[in-house]
Design a protein around this motif. Sequence first.
Motif, PDB file in Angstrom:
ATOM      1  N   ASP A   1     -61.841-109.329 -40.082  1.00 43.14           N
ATOM      2  CA  ASP A   1     -63.244-108.935 -40.183  1.00 43.14           C
ATOM      3  C   ASP A   1     -63.530-107.865 -39.133  1.00 43.14           C
ATOM      4  O   ASP A   1     -62.930-107.875 -38.063  1.00 43.14           O
TER       5      ASP A   1
ATOM      6  N   SER B   1     -65.248-107.765 -44.323  1.00 45.78           N
ATOM      7  CA  SER B   1     -63.906-108.339 -44.350  1.00 45.78           C
ATOM      8  C   SER B   1     -62.966-107.279 -44.878  1.00 45.78           C
ATOM      9  O   SER B   1     -63.334-106.502 -45.755  1.00 45.78           O
TER      10      SER B   1
ATOM     11  N   THR C   1     -70.369-114.683 -34.131  1.00 47.07           N
ATOM     12  CA  THR C   1     -71.377-114.026 -33.301  1.00 47.07           C
ATOM     13  C   THR C   1     -71.569-114.769 -31.990  1.00 47.07           C
ATOM     14  O   THR C   1     -72.298-114.326 -31.129  1.00 47.07           O
TER      15      THR C   1
ATOM     16  N   LYS D   1     -73.608-104.928 -39.428  1.00 45.04           N
ATOM     17  CA  LYS D   1     -72.982-105.475 -40.625  1.00 45.04           C
ATOM     18  C   LYS D   1     -71.548-105.890 -40.353  1.00 45.04           C
ATOM     19  O   LYS D   1     -70.850-105.250 -39.576  1.00 45.04           O
ATOM     20  N   THR D   2     -71.105-106.953 -41.025  1.00 45.30           N
ATOM     21  CA  THR D   2     -69.731-107.433 -40.939  1.00 45.30           C
ATOM     22  C   THR D   2     -69.042-107.191 -42.267  1.00 45.30           C
ATOM     23  O   THR D   2     -69.608-107.465 -43.333  1.00 45.30           O
TER      24      THR D   2
ATOM     25  N   TYR E   1     -67.062-106.093 -37.312  1.00 50.90           N
ATOM     26  CA  TYR E   1     -68.510-106.015 -37.161  1.00 50.90           C
ATOM     27  C   TYR E   1     -68.823-104.656 -36.551  1.00 50.90           C
ATOM     28  O   TYR E   1     -68.253-104.281 -35.528  1.00 50.90           O
TER      29      TYR E   1
ATOM     30  N   MET F   1     -66.212-114.239 -41.951  1.00 58.12           N
ATOM     31  CA  MET F   1     -67.294-113.614 -41.237  1.00 58.12           C
ATOM     32  C   MET F   1     -66.994-113.640 -39.749  1.00 58.12           C
ATOM     33  O   MET F   1     -66.451-114.595 -39.245  1.00 58.12           O
ATOM     34  N   PHE F   2     -67.380-112.596 -39.032  1.00 61.47           N
ATOM     35  CA  PHE F   2     -67.115-112.490 -37.595  1.00 61.47           C
ATOM     36  C   PHE F   2     -67.971-113.469 -36.827  1.00 61.47           C
ATOM     37  O   PHE F   2     -69.135-113.684 -37.147  1.00 61.47           O
TER      38      PHE F   2
END
Length: 146
Positions: A117, A128, A4, A125-126, A119, A1-2
Amino acid sequence: MFKTTTPTLTDANVFLILINGKNNCEVYGEWYNAYLDKPVKFKSTIDLLLQIDTFLDENGFTQRSNQLRKFIGKEEEHQEFTVNKNKPDFSFFDKKGELFTARINIHSRCNSTWQGDVYIDKICKTFSFKSVLQLLTYTAEIKNNI
């Protein structure tokens, strides 16, 4: 996940892509990296991918898995991008593209492609991705709906 949160100094493989317009079916804009002094303009998706890949090759960030590596006698290569490795600047993360903005985090470059990833702010939305083709699929869906 990116991530934030604000990137750290080790995030040289994070790119902010500003999509500023569309010419027929092709997008154009500019991209940022914390180690570049100024943004780099691109005129097509392929141009963007080639520029980022060249940047990664020239600066050794996220080294290719199939690259011949030498530990001694490394030759000097011509660098197309001026990199400031001592003082990265993350202030560009507040910028927004006119159509949409994407943040790409390239974790690795195995099997002659990228993994990471992305975003996309337009849909918050993220995704992969395990290949550049998969990355292009995500961005094409957004591009076709704007």
